[in-house]
Write a protein that holds these residues in place. Sequence first.
Motif, PDB file in Angstrom:
ATOM      1  N   ILE A  54       0.783  -1.203   0.024  1.00 50.56           N
ATOM      2  CA  ILE A  54      -0.067  -0.059   0.088  1.00 50.56           C
ATOM      3  C   ILE A  54       0.810   1.476   0.086  1.00 50.56           C
ATOM      4  CG2 ILE A  54      -1.809   1.208   1.357  1.00 50.56           C
ATOM      5  CD1 ILE A  54      -2.140  -1.530   2.532  1.00 50.56           C
ATOM      6  N   HIS A  55       0.835   2.120  -0.989  1.00 52.39           N
ATOM      7  CA  HIS A  55       1.621   3.098  -1.000  1.00 52.39           C
ATOM      8  C   HIS A  55       0.823   4.567  -0.987  1.00 52.39           C
ATOM      9  CE1 HIS A  55       4.589   5.819  -2.455  1.00 52.39           C
ATOM     10  NE2 HIS A  55       3.793   6.519  -3.460  1.00 52.39           N
ATOM     11  N   SER A  56       1.237   5.340  -0.069  1.00 54.64           N
ATOM     12  CA  SER A  56       0.647   6.816  -0.014  1.00 54.64           C
ATOM     13  C   SER A  56       1.173   7.683  -0.831  1.00 54.64           C
ATOM     14  CB  SER A  56       0.596   6.938   1.562  1.00 54.64           C
ATOM     15  OG  SER A  56       0.180   8.492   1.596  1.00 54.64           O
ATOM     16  N   THR A  57       0.377   8.199  -1.664  1.00 51.13           N
ATOM     17  CA  THR A  57       0.491   9.511  -2.576  1.00 51.13           C
ATOM     18  C   THR A  57       0.423  10.793  -2.000  1.00 51.13           C
ATOM     19  OG1 THR A  57      -1.514   9.224  -3.748  1.00 51.13           O
ATOM     20  CG2 THR A  57       0.414   7.942  -4.426  1.00 51.13           C
ATOM     21  N   GLY A  58      -0.167  10.565  -0.676  1.00 50.81           N
ATOM     22  CA  GLY A  58      -0.480  12.035  -0.124  1.00 50.81           C
ATOM     23  C   GLY A  58      -0.345  11.712   1.491  1.00 50.81           C
ATOM     24  N   PRO A  59      -1.310  12.196   2.377  1.00 50.56           N
ATOM     25  CA  PRO A  59      -1.207  12.037   3.731  1.00 50.56           C
ATOM     26  C   PRO A  59      -1.185  10.636   4.181  1.00 50.56           C
ATOM     27  CG  PRO A  59      -3.317  12.866   3.251  1.00 50.56           C
ATOM     28  CD  PRO A  59      -2.532  12.754   1.943  1.00 50.56           C
ATOM     29  N   ALA A  60      -0.822  10.389   5.569  1.00 50.71           N
ATOM     30  CA  ALA A  60      -0.761   9.215   6.061  1.00 50.71           C
ATOM     31  C   ALA A  60      -2.327   8.606   6.247  1.00 50.71           C
ATOM     32  CB  ALA A  60      -0.311   9.150   7.270  1.00 50.71           C
ATOM     33  N   ASP A  61      -2.403   7.380   6.301  1.00 52.69           N
ATOM     34  CA  ASP A  61      -3.496   6.746   6.464  1.00 52.69           C
ATOM     35  C   ASP A  61      -3.511   5.413   7.166  1.00 52.69           C
ATOM     36  OD1 ASP A  61      -6.522   6.140   6.089  1.00 52.69           O
ATOM     37  OD2 ASP A  61      -6.346   6.419   3.831  1.00 52.69           O
ATOM     38  N   VAL A  62      -4.687   4.793   7.556  1.00 52.32           N
ATOM     39  CA  VAL A  62      -4.494   3.498   8.507  1.00 52.32           C
ATOM     40  C   VAL A  62      -5.300   2.545   7.597  1.00 52.32           C
ATOM     41  CG1 VAL A  62      -4.801   2.930  10.547  1.00 52.32           C
ATOM     42  CG2 VAL A  62      -4.189   5.100  10.455  1.00 52.32           C
ATOM     43  N   LEU A  63      -4.872   1.447   7.721  1.00 51.11           N
ATOM     44  CA  LEU A  63      -5.659   0.172   7.078  1.00 51.11           C
ATOM     45  C   LEU A  63      -6.406  -0.435   8.414  1.00 51.11           C
ATOM     46  CD1 LEU A  63      -6.716  -1.863   5.150  1.00 51.11           C
ATOM     47  CD2 LEU A  63      -4.418  -3.183   5.662  1.00 51.11           C
ATOM     48  N   LEU A  64      -7.576   0.000   8.540  1.00 55.34           N
ATOM     49  CA  LEU A  64      -8.259  -0.660   9.719  1.00 55.34           C
ATOM     50  C   LEU A  64      -8.900  -2.073   9.620  1.00 55.34           C
ATOM     51  CD1 LEU A  64     -10.641   2.569   9.873  1.00 55.34           C
ATOM     52  CD2 LEU A  64      -8.491   1.886  11.203  1.00 55.34           C
ATOM     53  N   ALA A  65      -9.139  -2.635   8.510  1.00 59.87           N
ATOM     54  CA  ALA A  65      -9.467  -3.748   8.586  1.00 59.87           C
ATOM     55  C   ALA A  65      -9.651  -4.477   6.956  1.00 59.87           C
ATOM     56  CB  ALA A  65     -11.023  -3.960   8.968  1.00 59.87           C
ATOM     57  N   PHE A  66      -9.884  -5.560   6.650  1.00 58.96           N
ATOM     58  CA  PHE A  66     -10.480  -6.186   5.375  1.00 58.96           C
ATOM     59  C   PHE A  66     -11.430  -7.025   5.410  1.00 58.96           C
ATOM     60  CE2 PHE A  66      -7.780  -9.667   6.631  1.00 58.96           C
ATOM     61  CZ  PHE A  66      -8.059 -10.517   5.781  1.00 58.96           C
ATOM     62  N   SER A  67     -12.250  -7.363   4.166  1.00 57.19           N
ATOM     63  CA  SER A  67     -13.162  -8.411   4.027  1.00 57.19           C
ATOM     64  C   SER A  67     -12.976  -9.008   2.943  1.00 57.19           C
ATOM     65  CB  SER A  67     -14.491  -7.785   4.167  1.00 57.19           C
ATOM     66  OG  SER A  67     -14.885  -7.057   3.047  1.00 57.19           O
ATOM     67  N   THR A  68     -13.312 -10.230   2.795  1.00 57.35           N
ATOM     68  CA  THR A  68     -13.329 -11.075   1.755  1.00 57.35           C
ATOM     69  C   THR A  68     -14.379 -12.218   1.901  1.00 57.35           C
ATOM     70  OG1 THR A  68     -12.023 -12.651   0.133  1.00 57.35           O
ATOM     71  CG2 THR A  68     -11.479 -12.544   2.588  1.00 57.35           C
ATOM     72  N   PRO A  69     -14.992 -12.867   0.859  1.00 49.70           N
ATOM     73  CA  PRO A  69     -15.709 -14.098   0.658  1.00 49.70           C
ATOM     74  C   PRO A  69     -15.006 -15.270   0.957  1.00 49.70           C
ATOM     75  CG  PRO A  69     -15.826 -13.053  -1.568  1.00 49.70           C
ATOM     76  CD  PRO A  69     -15.083 -12.152  -0.511  1.00 49.70           C
ATOM     77  N   ALA A  70     -13.862 -14.973   0.844  1.00 44.64           N
ATOM     78  CA  ALA A  70     -12.601 -16.292   0.942  1.00 44.64           C
ATOM     79  C   ALA A  70     -12.713 -17.039   2.430  1.00 44.64           C
ATOM     80  CB  ALA A  70     -11.391 -15.913   0.478  1.00 44.64           C
ATOM     81  N   CYS A  71     -13.109 -16.051   3.541  1.00 45.84           N
ATOM     82  CA  CYS A  71     -12.939 -16.649   4.989  1.00 45.84           C
ATOM     83  C   CYS A  71     -14.047 -16.186   5.511  1.00 45.84           C
ATOM     84  CB  CYS A  71     -11.631 -16.544   5.467  1.00 45.84           C
ATOM     85  SG  CYS A  71     -11.204 -14.797   5.879  1.00 45.84           S
ATOM     86  N   GLU A  72     -14.238 -16.759   6.792  1.00 44.49           N
ATOM     87  CA  GLU A  72     -15.161 -16.462   7.932  1.00 44.49           C
ATOM     88  C   GLU A  72     -14.656 -15.430   8.916  1.00 44.49           C
ATOM     89  OE1 GLU A  72     -16.312 -20.154   9.667  1.00 44.49           O
ATOM     90  OE2 GLU A  72     -16.864 -21.166   8.019  1.00 44.49           O
TER      91      GLU A  72
END
Length: 151
Positions: A54-72
Amino acid sequence: MKQRSLISAAAAMVVLGAAATQAQEASAPGLEISGGFFRAAPMAGGNGAGFVTIHSTGPADVLLAFSTPACERPELHTHLNEDGIMKMRQVPSIEVPAGGNAVLQPGGLHLMCIGLTAKLAMGDLVPVTLEFQNAGKVEVNLPVKGPGAMN
């Protein structure tokens, strides 16, 4: 009913074709996502790991979570060395520095999929939605590579 949901989720996560062997890219305001993949996992019900830069082209950010149908149960994880033993631990978030990178890679930060809904076979594409504090939700399809893939 649960079996039908699992079959639907498995069907939704597999997108076959020539693009499946290439890392998919995505972008959102201030972010570029690239180089992502999942490692192959031989059975449903087990666990799997995904990686992405994940590359920031601007200000800082934070990855909070992710979702996918691949897992419970999707979790953000890291590897820690505790008394000479490598262990995985859940982390609440992953920082993306302003103008910098958050690199999720084998042996470090990663997307942990607990309770796979289907096996992850080489050549599949897995849809993932990354949720950021500032950029919001970003969708990307990540290819499945071999079980020991490093990049």
